[in-house]
Design a protein around this motif. Structure first.
Motif, PDB file in Angstrom:
ATOM      1  N   GLY A 111       0.718  -1.269  -0.058  1.00 29.81           N
ATOM      2  CA  GLY A 111      -0.047  -0.012  -0.032  1.00 29.81           C
ATOM      3  C   GLY A 111       0.926   1.300  -0.041  1.00 29.81           C
ATOM      4  N   GLN A 115       0.975   4.355  -2.754  1.00 23.78           N
ATOM      5  CA  GLN A 115       0.641   5.418  -2.212  1.00 23.78           C
ATOM      6  C   GLN A 115       1.944   6.395  -2.864  1.00 23.78           C
ATOM      7  OE1 GLN A 115      -0.388   5.577   1.694  1.00 23.78           O
ATOM      8  NE2 GLN A 115      -2.540   5.452   1.180  1.00 23.78           N
ATOM      9  N   GLN A 209      -5.234  -5.970  -0.254  1.00 21.33           N
ATOM     10  CA  GLN A 209      -5.568  -4.910   0.522  1.00 21.33           C
ATOM     11  C   GLN A 209      -4.732  -3.792   0.022  1.00 21.33           C
ATOM     12  OE1 GLN A 209      -8.563  -4.281   1.970  1.00 21.33           O
ATOM     13  NE2 GLN A 209      -9.309  -6.488   1.949  1.00 21.33           N
ATOM     14  N   VAL A 213      -4.990  -0.091  -2.500  1.00 17.29           N
ATOM     15  CA  VAL A 213      -5.318   1.055  -1.531  1.00 17.29           C
ATOM     16  C   VAL A 213      -5.438   2.431  -2.403  1.00 17.29           C
ATOM     17  CG1 VAL A 213      -2.813   1.714  -0.767  1.00 17.29           C
ATOM     18  CG2 VAL A 213      -4.609   1.669   0.739  1.00 17.29           C
ATOM     19  N   LYS A 214      -6.285   3.251  -1.821  1.00 13.21           N
ATOM     20  CA  LYS A 214      -6.374   4.502  -2.524  1.00 13.21           C
ATOM     21  C   LYS A 214      -6.267   5.767  -1.268  1.00 13.21           C
ATOM     22  CE  LYS A 214      -8.767   3.714  -6.718  1.00 13.21           C
ATOM     23  NZ  LYS A 214      -9.917   3.138  -7.042  1.00 13.21           N
ATOM     24  N   GLY A 215      -5.962   6.714  -1.414  1.00 14.30           N
ATOM     25  CA  GLY A 215      -6.108   7.805  -0.788  1.00 14.30           C
ATOM     26  C   GLY A 215      -4.672   8.100   0.192  1.00 14.30           C
ATOM     27  N   ILE A 218      -4.774   7.265   6.340  1.00 10.80           N
ATOM     28  CA  ILE A 218      -6.182   6.616   7.083  1.00 10.80           C
ATOM     29  C   ILE A 218      -6.352   5.388   6.129  1.00 10.80           C
ATOM     30  CG2 ILE A 218      -8.559   6.809   7.569  1.00 10.80           C
ATOM     31  CD1 ILE A 218      -7.765   9.920   8.243  1.00 10.80           C
ATOM     32  N   GLU A 219      -6.418   5.612   4.751  1.00  8.95           N
ATOM     33  CA  GLU A 219      -6.871   4.389   3.930  1.00  8.95           C
ATOM     34  C   GLU A 219      -5.867   3.174   4.133  1.00  8.95           C
ATOM     35  OE1 GLU A 219      -7.091   7.663   3.166  1.00  8.95           O
ATOM     36  OE2 GLU A 219      -9.236   7.768   2.779  1.00  8.95           O
ATOM     37  N   GLN A 222      -6.609   1.420   7.413  1.00 12.76           N
ATOM     38  CA  GLN A 222      -7.550   0.851   7.253  1.00 12.76           C
ATOM     39  C   GLN A 222      -7.267  -0.608   6.327  1.00 12.76           C
ATOM     40  OE1 GLN A 222     -10.428   3.390   5.178  1.00 12.76           O
ATOM     41  NE2 GLN A 222     -11.258   4.081   7.051  1.00 12.76           N
ATOM     42  N   ALA A 223      -6.664  -0.437   5.269  1.00 14.95           N
ATOM     43  CA  ALA A 223      -6.255  -1.666   4.484  1.00 14.95           C
ATOM     44  C   ALA A 223      -5.297  -2.576   5.241  1.00 14.95           C
ATOM     45  CB  ALA A 223      -5.340  -1.004   3.208  1.00 14.95           C
ATOM     46  N   ASN A 226      -7.936  -4.250   7.501  1.00 15.12           N
ATOM     47  CA  ASN A 226      -8.612  -4.963   6.689  1.00 15.12           C
ATOM     48  C   ASN A 226      -8.026  -6.439   6.481  1.00 15.12           C
ATOM     49  OD1 ASN A 226     -11.088  -3.433   6.806  1.00 15.12           O
ATOM     50  ND2 ASN A 226     -10.359  -2.588   4.784  1.00 15.12           N
TER      51      ASN A 226
END
Lengths: 248, 253
Positions: A111, A115, A209, A213-215, A218-219, A222-223, A226
């Motif tokens: 992730g 990003q 996951q 991931v995007k964003g 925080i995302e 969350q990933a 999850n």
């Protein structure tokens, strides 16, 4: 809800289809796979050992308490510790813990690369990113996690020994007799099959996951969460299905 | 040369690009300029294939990029180098490993040949001797130059730069611009730069398109900018009173 499930399931299958193809440059993949093996294997040895020793010890103490005053011979404790460890506790608990440690790490690593545009950079170069980033992790996990589970099972039996023999609940001979009784080879096969299935689930679900991931941070968090939650749910579901399959 | 034909791009209900048809020429520094949120990065990502157009075509030479299969696309991509706004250097690798990554992945060169190529690329961007440093141990300007070195290591035919000067001081920006221009001319490649840096526009803008609300609002070169009456362009370029005075002075001469 149902649409969402099929959307993610379809996207997961598509990603796995791209990830599990022939590597472009074998030596690059070999290098990455060995790095992952060290990360997952050596990096998880202490936590797996620690958990295994307590699983064995607690199982032994609990059964010693439950069998107290019954007609069941005390040496059965060794047998119960061995089989419950091999059949259920070593593969399942180890992989649930690894979903937390390895799974969240995989999701965060991939992730973070998404990003920071590392994945875009690789794609523009022409790299099959799903293949390069995910397949080495899955292969490494498929090799290393069953070994960790086997080590965990062994340490767990030692933990049971320590908790009963050193405290005087059982004699050395009683525990050893229990551990050596009624051995069924199929149970070891079941342990390794479970370890392989769980290893595949926890790495691929976590990679999924992270890969999508995007964003922002925080995302990414969350990933990572999850990854652990979905891996744990799928491991428990697979555990049930494998138990049904092997005991039918 | 790269050519786009009637490109539309929508995200859900929101259309970001409205029928962009333009060309980016070989041997020239082609600039995409415009205010933030006008679709510059979306257009650049479409050009390199990171996004797929809702409608329209992108041609690399005579080849319709989005009409190719995965394997054919990969062949084109191996001719593409890209410098990202954030540099996108792999932070777990050293500078040398970053630059060598495409060579390791796609070539069968010997270790000696790869090292020579890495050293050449580092020398080309005036960063000889920092091979063993990690990206975090280098400055923003150095990271951009390492990004350029990685982008050119496979001798690309197409070079894309997304905001190459963002976050850099004016002097370093000029250095980066000069570097990109000289690489473009020396290697006769097609370079597309996405920027809103006015120094870049006036220094290296050989073929410029101005995006405004997803449309091409103006096209020309740096020499034509001073004389244009296009309001959107003048609003964008000469946004500050200082630049407006400069323009007036230049026109009065």
């Amino acid at each position: 809800m149902l649409f969402n499930f099929f959307y993610h399931f379809g996207r997961y299958l598509k990603m796995m289809g791209t990830a599990l193809t022939r590597p472009e440059k074998l030596n690059m993949y070999y290098r990455e796979t060995t790095r992952q093996m060290i990360d997952i294997g050596i990096g998880s040895l202490v936590i797996v050992g620690l958990i295994a020793i307590f699983i064995g010890a607690v199982t032994a103490i609990q059964f010693s308490y439950q069998l107290d005053g019954t007609l069941v011979p005390r040496w059965y404790i060794g047998y119960i510790v061995r089989d419950s460890t091999i059949i259920e506790l070593a593969p399942t608990i180890t992989c649930l813990v690894l979903a937390g440690k390895v799974g969240s790490n995989i999701a965060a690593e991939i992730g973070g690369m998404r990003q920071k545009e590392h994945i875009d950079a690789m794609e523009i170069m022409g790299v099959n990113t799903a293949n390069y980033l995910i397949m080495p992790k899955i292969i490494a996990a498929l090799f290393v996690i069953p070994l960790l589970v086997a080590v965990g099972a062994f340490i767990s039996v030692i933990g049971g020994y320590a908790a009963t023999v050193f405290t005087g609940l059982l004699s050395n001979a009683e525990y050893i007799q229990g551990v050596r009784s009624f051995f069924v080879e199929k149970n070891v096969t079941m342990m390794f099959v479970k370890a392989l299935v769980f290893a595949f689930l926890l790495t691929s679900v976590s990679a999924y996951q992270g890969y999508h991931v995007k964003g922002g941070s925080i995302e990414l968090g969350q990933a990572s969460t999850n990854a652990v939650v979905y891996s744990d749910i799928l491991i428990l579901l697979a555990d049930y299905l494998l138990a049904v399959f092997f005991t039918q | 040369m790269i050519r786009t034909e009637n490109i539309f791009k929508a995200f859900g209900d929101k259309t970001v690009l409205h029928g962009i048809s333009t060309s980016f020429y070989k041997g020239k520094t082609n600039l995409i300029i415009g205010r933030s949120g006008t679709g510059k990065t979306v257009l650049l990502k479409l050009l390199v294939g990171l996004l797929t157009p809702t409608e329209g075509k992108v041609y690399y030479g005579d080849t319709d990029f989005f009409g190719l299969n995965k394997k054919e696309k990969r062949q084109i991509r191996m001719k593409v180098g890209m410098l990202f706004q954030s540099s996108a250097l792999f932070d777990s690798m050293t500078v040398e490993e970053n630059i060598r990554f495409p060579l390791d992945m796609f070539t069968n060169h010997t270790a000696k040949e790869k090292n020579m190529r890495v050293d050449y690329c580092l020398e080309r961007v005036n960063l000889s001797g920092i091979n063993s440093k990690f990206p975090s141990e280098t400055s923003g300007g150095m990271q951009k130059r390492v990004g350029i070195a990685r982008a050119i290591v496979l001798d690309p035919e197409f070079l894309f730069c997304d905001e190459p000067n963002s976050g850099l001081d004016p002097k370093t920006s000029i250095l980066i611009d000069e570097l990109i221009r000289s690489i473009t001319q020396e290697n006769n490649i097609t370079t597309v730069i996405n920027t809103h840096d006015m120094n870049s526009v006036m220094e290296i803008g050989e073929n410029i398109i101005l995006l405004h609300q997803g449309h091409v609002a103006w096209r020309g070169n740096k020499d034509e900018i001073l004389e244009t009456e296009n309001e959107i362009l003048t609003d964008f370029i000469f946004a500050s009173p200082f630049l407006q005075r400069l323009r007036a002075a230049a026109l009065n001469k």
